[in-house]
Scaffold this active site. Structure first.
Site, mmCIF file in Angstrom:
data_model
loop_
_atom_site.group_PDB
_atom_site.id
_atom_site.type_symbol
_atom_site.label_atom_id
_atom_site.label_comp_id
_atom_site.label_asym_id
_atom_site.label_seq_id
_atom_site.Cartn_x
_atom_site.Cartn_y
_atom_site.Cartn_z
ATOM 1 N N ARG A 262 0.874 -1.167 0.000
ATOM 2 C CA ARG A 262 0.000 0.000 0.000
ATOM 3 C C ARG A 262 0.913 1.219 0.000
ATOM 4 N NH1 ARG A 262 -1.638 2.158 4.856
ATOM 5 N NH2 ARG A 262 -1.767 0.150 5.897
ATOM 6 N N HIS A 266 -3.674 4.041 4.634
ATOM 7 C CA HIS A 266 -4.807 3.120 4.634
ATOM 8 C C HIS A 266 -6.062 3.824 4.149
ATOM 9 C CE1 HIS A 266 -7.622 0.057 6.050
ATOM 10 N NE2 HIS A 266 -8.299 1.033 6.626
ATOM 11 N N TYR A 275 3.523 4.628 11.963
ATOM 12 C CA TYR A 275 3.725 3.216 12.287
ATOM 13 C C TYR A 275 4.575 2.441 11.275
ATOM 14 C CZ TYR A 275 -0.336 2.785 9.138
ATOM 15 O OH TYR A 275 -1.200 2.881 8.071
#
Length: 364
Positions: A262, A266, A275
């Protein structure tokens, strides 16, 4: 089927052998499926369109014209390879929320997709052929529906196979396991494609599950599982094509794990810098699925820089037309809040509709 062994391809990499046709430079390392040149060009065009849709949709969201948007950049090969290996003329598609390109391939207008992301009821108007089903935001909740649909096709001896796409986070929901259990027991005509980008929002795969691979779970339910390089559109196409043929011949479901990256957040409500590890973006860019497939088509002599320019112009025109149609759609009527909830409204719903009408008349 020829495979090339690659390990730690993504953040979810655990040494599981992956099906691969093209390496990150677009060099052939496996068996190339038989696809007509014009069809391969169409595959690349749809992948490129997806990247530009992301750019526009994020811009619209930042301006308050769309709700939360889930970008698909980096996962175009997993979507497009899957879509082109299926047959939308007879197959059904049950999507999760990051499946823009597959939904477009099944006939959803881009303006309709934008209306979906805006929460407009008109976005729920799906193609009249009835083989594209509503997208699901609740993780994995659509998978039992897909199994039931496939089971129904089998019981009625109707043609077609059901496709369900979902993410790695959904594969750790109870709905996934229940769906797999019934699908295997009833040998339904179903292709399950998990786009494993290694993160369930901010939770890495190794903290989601002790399993080495989503695909390895399939054996426990009595059907095949295949792990594939999800950045390689030809590898995805090969795996899904074989799974579809198997399902159409009455041999039951297949679980495909397409490992991909990705590239963006998100969703527009997420900040991946909080993160993801340092250097992730560089690792992801090195295996960009569009760059890989484009390089291969260039070596075949069926793609040039002029094609890039023409594709950009055409994509921008399509997006501009879709945005104009989106902007021209009248806002929803308040009454639509309570419409289309049931085929036949029950007494409670009719009472609520009457109360709403009275309230609107009072304030008109």
């Amino acid at each position: 089927m020829t495979v090339a062994e690659k390990t730690d391809l993504t953040a979810a990499g655990t040494g599981v052998t992956l099906l691969q046709v093209l390496d990150p430079d677009g060099t052939i390392v496996g068996h190339v499926p038989d696809i007509e040149p014009e069809r391969m060009r169409a595959m690349l065009r749809l992948m490129q369109l997806g990247r530009r849709i992301d750019q526009k949709a994020i811009s619209l969201q930042r301006r308050g014209k769309l709700g939360t948007y889930p970008p698909m950049s980096g996962q175009e090969a997993a979507s497009v390879g899957t879509a082109f290996a299926m047959d939308p003329d007879v197959d059904h598609f049950v999507p999760q929320y990051r499946e823009q390109l597959t939904m477009l391939h099944w006939g959803l207008p881009l303006s309709g997709y934008l209306l979906q992301r805006n929460g407009h009821p008109a976005g729920s108007e799906l193609p009249a052929h009835g083989r594209l089903w509503p997208q699901q935001v609740a993780l994995g909740a659509h998978l039992p529906h897909a199994v039931g649909l496939a089971w129904g096709l089998a019981l009625q001896r109707k043609p077609g196979v059901v496709l369900a796409q979902f993410g790695d986070g959904a594969s750790n929901e109870g709905d996934f396991h229940e769906a797999c259990n019934i699908a295997g027991a009833q040998r339904v005509p179903l292709v399950m494609v998990c786009q494993n980008n290694g993160w369930a929002i901010s939770i890495p795969w190794e903290q989601q599950s002790a399993a080495q691979s989503v695909a390895l779970r399939a054996v426990g339910y009595g059907f095949p599982g295949v792990a594939v390089d999800g950045n390689d559109v030809l590898a995805v196409y090969t795996a899904v094509r074989d799974a579809r043929e198997r399902a159409a011949e009455g041999e039951g479901p297949t679980l495909i794990e397409a490992r991909c990256h990705r590239l963006l957040a998100h969703s527009t409500a997420d900040d991946p810098k909080r993160y993801r590890p340092e250097g992730f973006e560089d690792t992801a860019a090195a295996v960009d699925p569009i760059r890989r497939f484009r390089a291969y088509l260039v070596t075949l002599g069926i793609w040039t820089e002029d094609d890039d320019d023409a594709a950009i112009a055409d994509d921008d025109r399509k997006i501009e037309e879709a945005v104009k149609a989106f902007d021209a759609t009248p806002p929803p009527r308040p009454e639509q809040l309570l419409e289309n909830l049931y085929a036949t409204p029950d007494s409670r719903l009719r009472r609520q509709q009457e109360q709403l009408r009275a309230l609107l008349e009072e304030n008109s």
